[in-house]
Each structure stands twice: as C-alpha cells, then as structure tokens.
Design an enzyme around this catalytic site. Structure first.
Site, PDB file in Angstrom:
ATOM      1  N   LYS A  38     -74.817  24.800 -41.280  1.00  0.00           N
ATOM      2  CA  LYS A  38     -74.778  23.850 -42.383  1.00  0.00           C
ATOM      3  C   LYS A  38     -76.186  23.697 -42.933  1.00  0.00           C
ATOM      4  O   LYS A  38     -77.104  23.279 -42.229  1.00  0.00           O
ATOM      5  CB  LYS A  38     -74.243  22.509 -41.903  1.00  0.00           C
ATOM      6  CG  LYS A  38     -74.093  21.490 -43.018  1.00  0.00           C
ATOM      7  CD  LYS A  38     -73.424  20.233 -42.498  1.00  0.00           C
ATOM      8  CE  LYS A  38     -73.275  19.193 -43.587  1.00  0.00           C
ATOM      9  NZ  LYS A  38     -72.704  17.952 -43.061  1.00  0.00           N
ATOM     10  N   LYS A  57     -71.336  26.503 -44.423  1.00  0.00           N
ATOM     11  CA  LYS A  57     -71.283  25.514 -45.496  1.00  0.00           C
ATOM     12  C   LYS A  57     -72.641  25.374 -46.139  1.00  0.00           C
ATOM     13  O   LYS A  57     -73.621  25.243 -45.405  1.00  0.00           O
ATOM     14  CB  LYS A  57     -70.850  24.198 -44.865  1.00  0.00           C
ATOM     15  CG  LYS A  57     -70.836  23.022 -45.762  1.00  0.00           C
ATOM     16  CD  LYS A  57     -70.429  21.824 -44.976  1.00  0.00           C
ATOM     17  CE  LYS A  57     -70.435  20.647 -45.914  1.00  0.00           C
ATOM     18  NZ  LYS A  57     -70.137  19.412 -45.251  1.00  0.00           N
ATOM     19  N   SER A  87     -68.719  20.150 -52.604  1.00  0.00           N
ATOM     20  CA  SER A  87     -68.550  19.344 -53.811  1.00  0.00           C
ATOM     21  C   SER A  87     -69.315  19.882 -55.017  1.00  0.00           C
ATOM     22  O   SER A  87     -68.785  19.896 -56.131  1.00  0.00           O
ATOM     23  CB  SER A  87     -68.964  17.908 -53.512  1.00  0.00           C
ATOM     24  OG  SER A  87     -70.304  17.850 -53.049  1.00  0.00           O
TER      25      SER A  87
HETATM   26  C1  PBG Z   1     -71.388  14.987 -43.391  1.00  0.00           C
HETATM   27  C2  PBG Z   1     -70.782  15.851 -44.420  1.00  0.00           C
HETATM   28  C3  PBG Z   1     -71.279  16.144 -45.691  1.00  0.00           C
HETATM   29  C4  PBG Z   1     -70.375  17.004 -46.306  1.00  0.00           C
HETATM   30  C5  PBG Z   1     -69.327  17.192 -45.419  1.00  0.00           C
HETATM   31  N1  PBG Z   1     -69.606  16.493 -44.237  1.00  0.00           N
HETATM   32  C6  PBG Z   1     -72.454  15.624 -46.400  1.00  0.00           C
HETATM   33  C7  PBG Z   1     -73.811  15.860 -45.948  1.00  0.00           C
HETATM   34  O1  PBG Z   1     -74.084  16.593 -44.993  1.00  0.00           O
HETATM   35  O2  PBG Z   1     -74.670  15.271 -46.575  1.00  0.00           O
HETATM   36  C8  PBG Z   1     -70.507  17.586 -47.696  1.00  0.00           C
HETATM   37  C9  PBG Z   1     -69.258  18.133 -48.302  1.00  0.00           C
HETATM   38  C10 PBG Z   1     -69.336  18.417 -49.749  1.00  0.00           C
HETATM   39  O3  PBG Z   1     -70.414  18.416 -50.390  1.00  0.00           O
HETATM   40  O4  PBG Z   1     -68.267  18.667 -50.322  1.00  0.00           O
HETATM   41  N2  PBG Z   1     -70.509  13.993 -42.938  1.00  0.00           N
END
Ligand code: PBG
Length: 327
Positions: A197, A249, A275
């Site tokens: 991530k 991701k 997103s």
């Molecule tokens: C953390 C989490 C995030 C996303 C999924 N799980 C946000 C982050 O790490 O700031 C992002 C998903 C997306 O942007 O669609 N709980």
C-alpha cells in the site's frame, strides 16, 4: 510482405473472433465493492468527490448489499464512519461501534451469498486520523497498534465477518491478526492483507468519504511510490505471517507492481482501484471528454491483465450489471 503473409488483423475482424481469442475477461465474481456506512444517518448521503458513491445509513447499506449480491459481485468491503472519534480509535473495537454493527447487519441480510469483508484499521476511528496509536511525540507506535488491531480483528470476526483486511501498514499486522483470530476460535476467518500500500495522492476522495481527520500524511508507514522491490518484501512477509490473499493498492498507476506480485506468490492477488482512480474517470466523463463505460471496462481489464485476480472497485455493481448484459 513475405509469404506466408502474417496478418494479426485476421483475429480482429469481427466481434465473434475477438471474443474467441480474448486473453482476459472480467468476471463479476472477482469484483469486490467497497461500501461506507455512517453512524446516525437516517438517509444515505452523497460523497461529492465520488459521484455515485454513498455514505450509507444502516438501512440503505442492507439494501445495497442485497443489490450487490443480485448483481453477482464477489464480495463487499465495509468501511465505517463513526459519529465520534477518540485518541485510541476505540470505536473500532467496541462491538457496538458502527463498523461492527454494520458487519452484523450485512451478514444478517446476505449471509454467505457473497464474501463480507471489513477494513481492519484505526484511521476512521481516531481523532487524529492516523492508522494507529500515537506516541507522545506524535509518531505511530507500531507494536501498541498491533494490540489494537488484534482486538479489532476479533471484534469483526465476532460480528460475523468472513474476511478481515488489515490496511494500516504496520509491521507484523497480519501475524498479529492471525494469532488473535485463532486464539479466539476464528480459524475460519480469512485475511486479505493490504500487503502493498503506497502513500498515495489517489486516496484523496476516500478521505472525504470517511471524513478523515488526518493532518499531514502517512509516509512514515505507507510505501514510497518509487519502490518496487520493497513491495515484494512486504508481500513475502505477509504470506509468511499467514495472509490468505494479498493486495496491491492503488491499482492502475501500479500495474508493474501487480504483475511482479502475481509472479512472486501463489496466493490470490487483489488490486484496489482506489477513490482517486474512480474520481478521475468520473470527472472526465462528466465533462464529456471520455466514453465512461468504455473506460471503466478498459481499466478493469487492464488490472486483470496485469495479474490481479480480484479487483476492489467502486464500479463493481455497475460493472457486474454491464458484464451480464454483454455476455
Ligand atoms: C485505510 C484505508 C484507506 C483506503 C482504504 N483503506 C485510506 C488511507 O490509507 O488513507 C483508501 C481507499 C481509496 O482511496 O479508495 N483505512
């Protein structure tokens, strides 16, 4: 041209032959839809930066889950938005916290008809918006956070979830969740590890959807977008700690990473079309600059082609419906 003439175009001459030789198909069963539920809402609410995505009320979430099952999606990933937050994110562990309540609601509604998953992270529940507990100097305390994740995993499993998705990028989070689940008798609950991530600007609209309180960024725990080998190390560790599935991701800007992870492991690989990826396409389509449905399917096909078997996407339900019409 030399003889025999090699003409790749023969296999593109009509839709029937193209379908016959297509190397990659997107199947609704491999799509997972993320859903947001907000504590205290009586009506669902739109998220401005994610057109078409809702913050659900408990009621509308149940209905949306049924609709997703009817569309044939492979899973639902739940995120909770609490009414109040605190330093330690206690709402994530509380059995009456919004995410745990929502898991119970969705399981009561759809049971085993789809795979119900939950985000295993504190950022939605902390007043500072970080994914873990803070030390007095404001850095995220890895090992104290693991204890909180362990309790949160058990709370989610007690609520009936099928799969937990540790997404906070703490070292050891998969092992901590696995040990806690097993000790509590939840050997059958799987772990979809957010193994890879990145500290990504593409998460912006998600933070609107969960009303994130974060100031600053997550670069001290999420990965540097410049790194690929480090991802393979993360994946290796997560598989060794007991991850049943691993995720990369974001997805589209990281297809090289998806392909490398696919080649490196034998567990199912997922990719999260996040997103910002969704928002960019929706914004361009709203301006009439691209053909929306065509681009949606092209992005999903590309993520599949790179090697992700499972795709988390905000278009999952719509894409599943489109795919049904097509074949
Ligand atoms: C953390 C989490 C995030 C996303 C999924 N799980 C946000 C982050 O790490 O700031 C992002 C998903 C997306 O942007 O669609 N709980």
């Amino acid at each position: 041209m030399s003889y025999p003439e090699i003409r790749p175009r023969r296999l593109r001459r009509n839709a029937a032959v193209r379908r016959l030789v297509s190397e990659t198909r997107v199947d609704p069963a491999e799509l997972v839809v993320p859903m947001f539920v907000k504590e205290g809402l009586t009506e669902p609410r739109a998220v401005a930066s994610l057109p078409g995505v809702l913050q659900h009320s408990r009621d509308s979430l149940r209905k949306a889950a049924v609709e997703a099952v009817q569309a044939g999606v492979g899973g639902i990933m739940l995120f909770g938005v609490p009414a109040t937050r605190d330093e330690t994110g206690s709402g994530g562990i509380d059995p009456d916290g919004i995410l745990n309540v929502a898991i119970r609601d969705v399981i009561a509604e759809v049971g085993d008809a789809t795979v119900v998953m939950s985000d295993l992270c504190l950022d939605e529940f902390t007043s500072h918006g970080h994914c873990g507990l803070l030390t007095p100097d404001g850095t995220v305390d890895n090992d104290a956070t693991l204890e909180a994740y362990a309790r949160m995993a058990v709370a989610q499993a007690d609520a009936g979830v099928h799969v937990v998705g540790p997404s906070g990028m703490m070292d050891g989070q998969v092992g901590a969740a696995r040990r806690a689940l097993d000790a509590a008798g939840h050997q059958d609950v799987s772990i979809l590890a957010y193994a890879v991530k990145y500290a990504s600007g593409f998460f912006g609209p998600f933070r609107d959807a969960v009303e994130s309180a974060l100031e600053g960024d997550r670069s001290a725990y999420q990965q540097d977008p410049a790194n690929l080998r480090e991802s393979l190390r993360e994946v290796e560790l997560d598989v060794a700690e007991g991850a049943d599935m691993v995720m990369v991701k974001p997805a589209l800007p990281y297809l090289d990473v998806v392909a490398a992870v696919r080649a490196a492991v034998n567990v199912p690989v997922a990719a999260y079309q996040v997103s910002g990826e969704y928002a960019m396409v929706e914004a361009a389509a709203a301006n009439g600059w691209i053909d929306r449905e065509r681009v949606i399917m092209e992005t999903l096909t590309s993520i599949r082609r790179a090697g992700a078997q499972i795709i988390l996407t905000y278009w999952a339900v719509e894409a599943a419906q489109l795919l049904r019409q097509r074949y």
